[in-house]
Scaffold this active site. Structure first.
Site, PDB file in Angstrom:
ATOM      1  N   LYS A 157     -15.258   1.563   7.876  1.00 29.62           N
ATOM      2  CA  LYS A 157     -13.958   0.985   7.528  1.00 29.62           C
ATOM      3  C   LYS A 157     -13.633  -0.214   8.433  1.00 29.62           C
ATOM      4  O   LYS A 157     -12.541  -0.791   8.356  1.00 29.62           O
ATOM      5  CB  LYS A 157     -12.855   2.040   7.654  1.00 29.62           C
ATOM      6  CG  LYS A 157     -12.931   3.102   6.577  1.00 29.62           C
ATOM      7  CD  LYS A 157     -11.850   4.135   6.746  1.00 29.62           C
ATOM      8  CE  LYS A 157     -10.503   3.579   6.368  1.00 29.62           C
ATOM      9  NZ  LYS A 157      -9.438   4.606   6.451  1.00 29.62           N
TER      10      LYS A 157
ATOM     11  N   TYR B 185       0.841  -1.204   0.000  1.00 27.87           N
ATOM     12  CA  TYR B 185       0.000   0.000   0.000  1.00 27.87           C
ATOM     13  C   TYR B 185       0.883   1.263   0.000  1.00 27.87           C
ATOM     14  O   TYR B 185       0.698   2.160  -0.831  1.00 27.87           O
ATOM     15  CB  TYR B 185      -0.920  -0.028   1.229  1.00 27.87           C
ATOM     16  CG  TYR B 185      -1.607   1.280   1.508  1.00 27.87           C
ATOM     17  CD1 TYR B 185      -2.738   1.663   0.800  1.00 27.87           C
ATOM     18  CD2 TYR B 185      -1.112   2.153   2.485  1.00 27.87           C
ATOM     19  CE1 TYR B 185      -3.356   2.877   1.057  1.00 27.87           C
ATOM     20  CE2 TYR B 185      -1.725   3.366   2.741  1.00 27.87           C
ATOM     21  CZ  TYR B 185      -2.855   3.722   2.030  1.00 27.87           C
ATOM     22  OH  TYR B 185      -3.460   4.933   2.276  1.00 27.87           O
TER      23      TYR B 185
HETATM   24  N1  LIG Z   1      -8.010   7.531   6.628  1.00 26.18           N
HETATM   25  C1  LIG Z   1      -6.698   7.606   6.767  1.00 26.18           C
HETATM   26  O1  LIG Z   1      -6.190   7.629   7.911  1.00 26.18           O
HETATM   27  C2  LIG Z   1      -5.807   7.713   5.548  1.00 26.18           C
HETATM   28  C3  LIG Z   1      -4.435   7.871   5.755  1.00 26.18           C
HETATM   29  C4  LIG Z   1      -3.606   7.963   4.647  1.00 26.18           C
HETATM   30  C5  LIG Z   1      -4.129   7.922   3.369  1.00 26.18           C
HETATM   31  N2  LIG Z   1      -5.455   7.735   3.179  1.00 26.18           N
HETATM   32  C6  LIG Z   1      -5.946   7.665   1.788  1.00 26.18           C
HETATM   33  O2  LIG Z   1      -7.021   8.567   1.648  1.00 26.18           O
HETATM   34  C7  LIG Z   1      -7.990   8.051   0.724  1.00 26.18           C
HETATM   35  C8  LIG Z   1      -9.336   7.969   1.394  1.00 26.18           C
HETATM   36  O3  LIG Z   1      -9.192   7.136   2.535  1.00 26.18           O
HETATM   37  P1  LIG Z   1     -10.414   6.739   3.451  1.00 26.18           P
HETATM   38  O4  LIG Z   1      -9.913   6.648   4.835  1.00 26.18           O
HETATM   39  O5  LIG Z   1     -11.557   7.627   3.137  1.00 26.18           O
HETATM   40  O6  LIG Z   1     -10.668   5.255   2.936  1.00 26.18           O
HETATM   41  P2  LIG Z   1     -12.021   4.523   2.518  1.00 26.18           P
HETATM   42  O7  LIG Z   1     -11.654   3.095   2.305  1.00 26.18           O
HETATM   43  O8  LIG Z   1     -13.104   4.845   3.487  1.00 26.18           O
HETATM   44  O9  LIG Z   1     -12.377   5.221   1.132  1.00 26.18           O
HETATM   45  C9  LIG Z   1     -11.901   4.749  -0.099  1.00 26.18           C
HETATM   46  C10 LIG Z   1     -13.098   4.637  -1.038  1.00 26.18           C
HETATM   47  O10 LIG Z   1     -12.632   4.189  -2.302  1.00 26.18           O
HETATM   48  C11 LIG Z   1     -13.582   3.267  -2.801  1.00 26.18           C
HETATM   49  N3  LIG Z   1     -12.886   2.376  -3.714  1.00 26.18           N
HETATM   50  C12 LIG Z   1     -11.985   1.401  -3.432  1.00 26.18           C
HETATM   51  N4  LIG Z   1     -11.594   0.811  -4.549  1.00 26.18           N
HETATM   52  C13 LIG Z   1     -12.259   1.406  -5.583  1.00 26.18           C
HETATM   53  C14 LIG Z   1     -12.290   1.211  -6.974  1.00 26.18           C
HETATM   54  N5  LIG Z   1     -11.559   0.286  -7.566  1.00 26.18           N
HETATM   55  N6  LIG Z   1     -13.100   2.005  -7.715  1.00 26.18           N
HETATM   56  C15 LIG Z   1     -13.863   2.966  -7.152  1.00 26.18           C
HETATM   57  N7  LIG Z   1     -13.885   3.184  -5.824  1.00 26.18           N
HETATM   58  C16 LIG Z   1     -13.093   2.410  -5.044  1.00 26.18           C
HETATM   59  C17 LIG Z   1     -14.109   2.517  -1.585  1.00 26.18           C
HETATM   60  O11 LIG Z   1     -15.395   1.943  -1.840  1.00 26.18           O
HETATM   61  C18 LIG Z   1     -14.158   3.638  -0.563  1.00 26.18           C
HETATM   62  O12 LIG Z   1     -15.426   4.261  -0.559  1.00 26.18           O
HETATM   63  C19 LIG Z   1      -7.463   6.683   0.273  1.00 26.18           C
HETATM   64  O13 LIG Z   1      -6.802   6.863  -0.952  1.00 26.18           O
HETATM   65  C20 LIG Z   1      -6.503   6.309   1.370  1.00 26.18           C
HETATM   66  O14 LIG Z   1      -5.498   5.453   0.901  1.00 26.18           O
HETATM   67  C21 LIG Z   1      -6.318   7.643   4.243  1.00 26.18           C
END
Ligand SMILES: NC(=O)c1ccc[n+]([C@@H]2O[C@H](COP(=O)([O-])OP(=O)(O)OC[C@H]3O[C@@H](n4cnc5c(N)ncnc54)[C@H](O)[C@@H]3O)[C@@H](O)[C@H]2O)c1
Length: 333
Positions: free
Chosen positions: A198, A159
Site C-alpha cells: 500500500k 473516501y
Molecule cells: N487498512 C485499513 O486501515 C482500512 C481502514 C478502514 C477501511 N478499510 C477498507 O478495507 C478494505 C480493504 O482495505 P485494504 O487496507 O486491504 O486496502 P487495499 O488497497 O490493500 O485493498 C483494496 C484492494 O481493492 C482492489 N481494488 C481497488 N479498486 C478496484 C476495482 N475497481 N476493482 C477491483 N478491485 C479493486 C485493489 O487492487 C486492492 O487489492 C477497503 O475497502 C478499505 O477502504 C481499510
C-alpha cells in the site's frame, strides 16, 4: 478458529483479495478450511496513478504467493468483468475492493468506484442468498470526538463519504431484504503483514520501522504523543470478518480495539523491539483539521458479533517484526 462456522465446502468471494485485508482473509480460509472454494476478484495494480501520485489500486500478486484458490482479474466498476462471477454461487461475499486511499479528492471517481459497485455486489448477494460482509471505514466519523459511535458520522473526505453512503445503502437494503445478512465493518487503523504494497498509505508501524531499519530516527509530527489512534492488528480484523458472518443482527460495526494509543508509542515500541536508540525527528504537521484522537465504541460489536480483540499494540508489533524485517529494502512496485 474464530467461531463455529464451518467454511469447508462453501464458496467464498473476496473482492479486493489482492490487497492487504482481502489477502489475509484468503489465507485464513486456505489455512483453516482447506475445502473452502475461495475466489478472489481484484483489478490488481497497473501503473496508473491519481493526481496525488499514488497508484490507482494497490493489489499486488506478491500478497498472494502460495494462495491456491481461484483468481479473477477484473474491476468492480466494469459490468462485463462482474459477469465473470455469474457462474458461481457464493455462500459468502467479503467485499473489500475499493479506492482505499483516503487522500483521493476526486469525488466523482471515489463515488463511482466505491458506491456504484456496491449496488451490483448487493444484487449478487441477493441472487445467491450470500452472507455479505463489506468494508466500511472509521473515516465515516471524520473529526468527531471519541468515542466514535455508530449513528454519529461526519465524514471529512470523499473516501469517508463514499463509505458512509455504502452504509446507508446497506441499511436500506437490509430493511427491504430482511432475509439477507449484511454486515458493514468500520475498520480503524489496521496494521500487519501484507500491507507493504500500500506504499505511502500503509500504516505508520511499517513506515516508521523501515526508517529505523535504515538507521534513521523515526520521523513524526510534533506532539505525536498527543495524537491518538485506535490501532488494530490484522489478526483481529480477520476475527471481525469471520464473526460478522454470524451476527446477532445485520448492521454496521466498529472493528477496533476500543483503546487509543499515540504515534510516539509506536516509534518507542519499535525501537525497543529493534534494539535501537535513535531518538525521534519531528516535523510540522501540514494538515489542517487533523484528527487528534480516535477510540472506537466497540460495545455493539462485542454484543452482536461476539468480537473480542486480542492484540495490544505491543503484541501486534512484536508479532509483525519478522515480516517487517523480511520486507526491509524490498522494492515497493
Ligand atoms: N487498512 C485499513 O486501515 C482500512 C481502514 C478502514 C477501511 N478499510 C477498507 O478495507 C478494505 C480493504 O482495505 P485494504 O487496507 O486491504 O486496502 P487495499 O488497497 O490493500 O485493498 C483494496 C484492494 O481493492 C482492489 N481494488 C481497488 N479498486 C478496484 C476495482 N475497481 N476493482 C477491483 N478491485 C479493486 C485493489 O487492487 C486492492 O487489492 C477497503 O475497502 C478499505 O477502504 C481499510
Amino acid at each position: 478458529m474464530h467461531n463455529k462456522l464451518d467454511f469447508n465446502n462453501k464458496t467464498i468471494l473476496i473482492t479486493g483479495g489482492a490487497g492487504f485485508i482481502g489477502s489475509n482473509l484468503a489465507f485464513y480460509f486456505q489455512n483453516n478450511f482447506p475445502k473452502a472454494e475461495v475466489i478472489i476478484f481484484d483489478c490488481f495494480r497497473s501503473d496508473k496513478t491519481f493526481l496525488n501520485g499514488n497508484l490507482k489500486s494497490f493489489g499486488h500478486y506478491k500478497n498472494l504467493i502460495g494462495f491456491k484458490g481461484n483468481i479473477i482479474c477484473g474491476s468492480i466498476n466494469n459490468k462485463n468483468d462482474l459477469a465473470l462471477l455469474d457462474n458461481h454461487k457464493f455462500d459468502f461475499i467479503f467485499h473489500h475492493a475499493a479506492i482505499s486511499d483516503t487522500r483521493v479528492y476526486d469525488q466523482e471517481i471515489v463515488m463511482k468506484s466505491n458506491v456504484n459497485s456496491f449496488y451490483d455486489l448487493l444484487k449478487l448477494a441477493k441472487k445467491n442468498k450470500s452472507i455479505m460482509v463489506y468494508a466500511s471505514s472509521a473515516a465515516t466519523y471524520g473529526n468527531l470526538p471519541s468515542p466514535q459511535t455508530i449513528g454519529r458520522e461526519n465524514p471529512e473526505n470523499p473516501y469517508g463519504y463514499s463509505k458512509y453512503v455504502m452504509d446507508q445503502i446497506a441499511l436500506k437494503y437490509s430493511e427491504e431484504n430482511p432475509e439477507l445478512i449484511i454486515a458493514g465493518l468500520r475498520f480503524f487503523n489496521v496494521y500487519g503483514p501484507r500491507e507493504f504494497y500500500k506504499s505511502k498509505t500503509s500504516s505508520m508501524v511499517i513506515q516508521l520501522a523501515h526508517q529505523i531499519l535504515d538507521g534513521k530516527p523515526p520521523c513524526l509530527f510534533h506532539n505525536s504523543n498527543q495524537i491518538f489512534r485506535d490501532f488494530i492488528y490484522i489478526d483481529d480484523v480477520i476475527q471481525g470478518n469471520i464473526k460478522a458472518c454470524s451476527p446477532k443482527k445485520s448492521g454496521i460495526y466498529n472493528i477496533a480495539t476500543g483503546i487509543s494509543r499515540n504515534f510516539q508509542e509506536i516509534a518507542d515500541i519499535l525501537q525497543k523491539e529493534l534494539n535501537t536508540n535513535l531518538g525521534t525527528d519531528y516535523i510540522t504537521n501540514p494538515y489542517d483539521g487533523y484528527q487528534m484522537n480516535t477510540q472506537a465504541d466497540i460495545s455493539k460489536t462485542k454484543e452482536n458479533l461476539n468480537f473480542d480483540p486480542e492484540f495490544t499494540l505491543e503484541m501486534g508489533i512484536s508479532d509483525y517484526i519478522p515480516e517487517i524485517i523480511r520486507l526491509h529494502g524490498s522494492k515497493n512496485i
